[in-house]
Design a protein around this motif. Sequence first.
Motif: not given
Lengths: 429, 316
Positions: B11-36
């Motif tokens: 659904s369009t809502e699901e698309i937007l929620s994946v994009l929003a979650m990718a913002d959090h993933m991008a933050e993880i990827n910017s860390r010195a140790v990009p792993k959770v």
Amino acid sequence: MSTNNQSIVIRGATVVNPDSMFVADVRIANGVIEAIGESLAGDVVLEASGCFISSGFVDLHTHLREPGKEEAETIESGSRAAVLGGFTAVVAMPNTDPAQDNVKTVQFVRERGLAVGLCEVIPSGCITVGRLGTKLVPYDQLAQEGVTLFTDDGTGVQDALVMQRALMVAKRLNLTLAQHCEVASMTVGAVMHDGACCSTMGVPGWPSAAEEEMVRRDIQLVRITGAREHFMHLSTQGSVELVRAAKAEGLPITAEVTPHHISLTDELLTGFDPIFKVNPPLRTMADISALHEGLADGTIDAIATDHAPHAGHTKEQTLDTAPPGMLGLETALGVVNTAVTLSPQKIAALMSWNPAVIANISDHQGRPVAVGEPAHIAVWDTTTVWSVSRDELASRSTNTPYHGMELRGRVRHTIYNGQLVVQEGKALA
Amino acid sequence: MKHLLSTRDLSTEEILSVLAMADHMAEINSRAVPKVPALRGRTVASVFFEDSTRTRLSFETAATRLSAEVMTFTASSSSVNKGESLRDTIETLSAMGVDAFVVRHKSSGAPLQITQWTDAAVINAGDGWHQHPTQALLDAYTITRNFNELNSMHGRTIAIVGDIKHSRVARSDIDVFTRLGAKVVLVAPAAFLPTSLEGWGVTTADSLDDVIDVVDVVYMLRIQRERMDSAQMPSLREYSSLFALTPERAARMQSHALLLHPGPINRGVEMIVDPSVVPGSRILQQVTNGISIRMAVLFSLLGGDATTTLSNGVEA
């Protein structure tokens, strides 16, 4: 199974003949229709009020797969499927391995059919050697073996000159050539009808024009040669229009459609299920409407199943690699009667009388139900609602597109050569 | 969401929620140790029946950064060469214990068919000409984040240029872009358009010159040279003259306009300009964003209960 000296009475069915319909009892003995009348007695009496009794159905287009692909179907399993569908004669398609382009293979198929003995198995011959489209088969030899219908089914004859020469030979020997109309260069890798569904699904399309271009070409070749030609499994609106015009011109052309092309559309492919892949492909509602009109006005002469069994694992491949084809014999009447509103006489004409003429067997198949006629009989109704189950079919394969669907109209009894081979929808042998 | 087979499943809502979650993933990827440790103990099998090193590495990197176990299967070095059926391959791998299959296949529909033969989640990593849903999500992510309009592409016009007919990227992008409100114009020769555009909600243009100076995004598709050999176009030269991004055309792009390409670039074919000199180029950013999007997709499918997974290090 009853034996030849046992008489069978079909009680109270409506006799369906070209010139009349009437309720009567029909007694069959010694391989022929012995009596038609009221309150007839016999050794075996089958109540059939509310049913229709006609000559057995004739399928112009059956793939029995033997020799060569016995894991998918055999002449025995295919014959059983045929009689369960009310067919007392089937034309066996020649794309076997080896192909039916030689006397030995043709003899094998005929003799195997006789040995099974459930229905008449009529081998067709190839138009070209190996169905390769280049060299003509030995028509004289095959004609002497009794082959009268020739086709390269599975592929069309691509070379116009080869087809013209085949038609010339066919005219001299009074044979019928049956064309699978498909310009191969337009369908390389094709998976399904080239339209809206295929565009969204991202699979190679099978354009209507690929069929129509060969129909157009062959009409011209018939015009030039004066030979008969039969068009197999027409699927498009354009094909129907071309054949209608050619018939109006008086050309000796006949045409068939399959039950699936008059009932199913390409939208069924959107789940990528190879069960719905078939050649020619399922098309659109507009095409179905045109085929229905063609049936109604006589442009289409026959319904033929293109019964095409495939072993289960081959249909578990991806849509582009799975082979095309679907089962048809056991569901034909039900599908036709459910998809189109046809009178009992029209059904008998499309499924028995006309195909018997096209197959050149109308001296003994597709006959009126009358005293003295050979007893190849189907007893059927147009009202029984039943659900198709792929697990309950006589075919060795399960690739029916109608699994789980409800059909209206069912074959009750089939009599071949005076023998009861199907009783109350069950095969007796 | 059990599988990700097509953008149309979302659904369009699901698309937007994946994009929003990718913002959090991008933050993880910017860390010195990009792993959770979010997907610790989960097994992701990347099953590539068709070669695609970059997509496979992107998915495997995403899975690794979420601490999933990665199992790699490539057709060229496998039982497929010995004639094993698709069903048998999937059932065999499933029996080893797989939580998600990431599938690339040359045949449209293969990932959908695979769902019949496994209980694991199936992620389509590109099937035939059909779909490449994570590509569309990462493209939408790249465009929305660059324009700083996180939930919409309203008012934006996107030109998709090239071989639409044979492109799973185009089919996925068109669906996502139009649903997020963008106007999409397809720029392609007739032989490279599908037979029917019914229901696609797009317009078409005959040459890149017609649209280059009015669109907000120029999305160039890869042109496969073999298509030129099968009589679908008179010549590569003719194609390039009408549809390639030349330095002249790149210079006509609006100053805010973006240049995207799913890679790998075919320099000298569709891309005559050096993309590194195009100010709006976000081609490498797409690759970076691809990791975040695929982490978001894997987490959405395998993450399970949100409260426990939050404590596993994904800050939502």
